[in-house]
Design an enzyme around this catalytic site. Structure first.
Site, PDB file in Angstrom:
ATOM      1  N   SER A 173      15.470  21.064 -17.296  1.00 53.01           N
ATOM      2  CA  SER A 173      14.301  21.901 -17.561  1.00 53.01           C
ATOM      3  C   SER A 173      14.736  23.161 -18.290  1.00 53.01           C
ATOM      4  O   SER A 173      15.835  23.665 -18.075  1.00 53.01           O
ATOM      5  CB  SER A 173      13.638  22.270 -16.230  1.00 53.01           C
ATOM      6  OG  SER A 173      12.919  23.483 -16.346  1.00 53.01           O
TER       7      SER A 173
ATOM      8  N   HIS B 123       0.832  -1.226   0.000  1.00 56.28           N
ATOM      9  CA  HIS B 123       0.000   0.000   0.000  1.00 56.28           C
ATOM     10  C   HIS B 123       0.858   1.266   0.000  1.00 56.28           C
ATOM     11  O   HIS B 123       0.438   2.296   0.519  1.00 56.28           O
ATOM     12  CB  HIS B 123      -0.939   0.050   1.212  1.00 56.28           C
ATOM     13  CG  HIS B 123      -1.692  -1.217   1.440  1.00 56.28           C
ATOM     14  ND1 HIS B 123      -2.952  -1.443   0.931  1.00 56.28           N
ATOM     15  CD2 HIS B 123      -1.357  -2.336   2.129  1.00 56.28           C
ATOM     16  CE1 HIS B 123      -3.372  -2.647   1.310  1.00 56.28           C
ATOM     17  NE2 HIS B 123      -2.398  -3.213   2.032  1.00 56.28           N
TER      18      HIS B 123
END
Ligand code: ARG
Length: 459
Positions: A278, A157
């Site tokens: 970027s 989980h």
């Protein structure tokens, strides 16, 4: 304008738009080597059966080999008026050797011809993909071996669950890839059936030796029903399904690499050569490669779904809808090949932060199950032990401590069965090595798994 192979019953020229829309040569030219290989086998068989002469067969096959060399060198212009690669090869053959070339298509239809070509092609790409899977498997095993001592949190989980060896986590992917190999090998068995001899749909009036062609082309058997053989693309679907599952596996490790390379995790560093930046944020170093592999997984699923959908409404036997099989197939092949190659290289360009991973596995009560198991060994039932440890964990949370940071006095207030030996018991490495059960994360077991994998891979 090239004359149509089916032009006899037509009075008018084909509309330009129809030529463009109908043509598959723009993409099925990728099958040229297989088309020629199949044609040579067919023509040798025609000669063996006395349907054409040996001399005609050798003229045809020699000319086909010359055409193949020309295509290898990119010497031909393949325009839409040829319709498809099958027509192109036949027309070019006839241009080269005249009327003898017109005999090649005896007892054959483009319907069984294209089915054959795709089978030969899928067989070829599966062999290539199996080689690439081995490369990725090797990368995983080398990574596991070189980082054998690294401990990390195992998750369920996305919550920290129990400590494991990083090697154990990586070996999970090795298992997935082994299943992928098997899935492709199974696919190969269904690919290796010869459809030629089915002709258009009903079989041929000529005495074709199908077994001979099958043997010549390395097929394991011949198709048993001509109508099925020309309209069956199950083997392409098998290939696309195998590819989808493989991509799903690559996507899952990609997802982990993306998460692990975040600053929040800081488990893994991908080398500069395998990242990009970027255009606006100077500090950025992004994990584009695993993101792209994750993204491209959707394309391959799309290829599977598009062919499944194209096939679902088709009456027997061949329908032109089936021409749509190729672009989906080629797209999946290209995507799978490049993703495997990138993944194999990417895994050789990551380094793990053993300190961060170790620190993460020591915070978050990952040894709670082991504490419960400890109490079972001291005589409690597992359910009772679970309850008691649950209460200890709650107490530790409220007091901002980890389990091993609790005093013996604090622990004893929950049960007198806990003794001083609990501290050694809760050591992370002890917790890992206690799981020396087949398939478990214990280091003896993982070492054996690595040794077995190395043997399988011959490394
Ligand atoms: N280009 C066709 C395909 O890919 C070849 C078979 C054409 N058969 C026909 N009857 N028109 O399916």
């Amino acid at each position: 304008m090239v004359q149509k192979v089916w032009g006899g019953r037509f009075k008018e020229e084909t509309d330009v738009l129809v030529n463009k829309f109908n043509a598959s040569i723009g993409f099925d030219q990728r099958l040229y080597a297989q088309d020629i290989e199949g044609s040579i086998a067919h023509c040798l068989m025609l000669a063996r059966q006395g349907i054409i002469t040996d001399d005609e067969a050798s003229q045809i096959s020699n000319a086909l080999r010359t055409i193949k060399r020309g295509l290898d060198r990119g010497e031909f212009r393949l325009d839409d008026s040829y319709e498809d690669i099958h027509t192109f090869v036949e027309k070019t053959l006839i241009e080269k050797i005249g009327a003898i070339g017109e005999k090649l298509h005896t007892g054959r239809s483009r319907n069984d011809q294209v089915a054959l070509d795709i089978r030969l092609y899928v067989r070829h790409v599966i062999e290539k993909i199996l080689g690439l899977i081995k490369e990725v498997e090797t990368s995983f095993i080398l990574l596991a071996d070189n980082n054998f001592d690294v401990v990390m949190p195992g998750y369920t989980h996305m919550q920290r669950a129990q400590p494991v060896l990083l090697a154990h986590h990586l070996l999970a992917y090795y298992e997935m890839l082994k299943r992928d190999e098997k899935r492709y090998e199974e696919t190969l068995k269904r690919v290796n059936i010869l459809p030629l001899g089915s002709a258009a749909l009903a079989g041929s009036t000529f005495d074709l030796d199908r077994e001979m062609v099958a043997k010549e082309l390395g097929f394991e058997g011949i198709s048993q029903n001509s109508m099925d053989a020309v309209s069956d693309r199950d083997f392409v679907l098998d290939f696309l399904f195998s590819s989808s599952v493989l991509m799903m596996h690559l996507s899952r490790i990609s997802e982990e690499l993306v998460i692990w390379s975040s600053q929040e995790f800081g488990f893994v560093l991908i080398s500069d050569a395998f990242c990009t930046g970027s255009s606006i944020m100077p500090q950025k170093k992004n994990p584009d490669l695993p993101e792209l592999i994750r993204g491209k997984t959707g394309r391959v699923y799309g290829d599977l779904i598009s062919l499944l959908t194209a096939m679902k409404g088709l009456p027997l036997s061949y329908n032109k809808d089936m021409q749509e099989d190729k672009e989906a197939l080629f797209d999946a092949v290209d995507t799978v090949e490049i993703c495997l190659l990138v993944m194999a290289r990417l895994l050789g360009n990551v380094s793990f932060s053993s300190e961060r991973m170790r620190a993460a596995s020591e915070k978050g009560f990952l040894t709670a199950t082991d504490l419960a198991d400890y109490l079972v060994r001291k005589g409690m039932t597992f359910r009772e032990a679970h309850e008691v440890v649950g209460k200890i964990v709650l107490f530790a949370i409220e007091n901002k401590k980890e389990l091993h940071e609790l005093t013996l006095h604090e622990m004893k207030s929950f049960t007198i069965r806990i003794d001083e030996d609990v501290y050694d018991w809760l050591d992370t490495i002890s917790c890992i090595n206690r799981r020396n059960i087949p398939g478990g994360t214990g280091s003896d077991m993982v070492r054996k798994s690595i040794a077995r994998a190395k043997e399988e891979l011959g490394i």
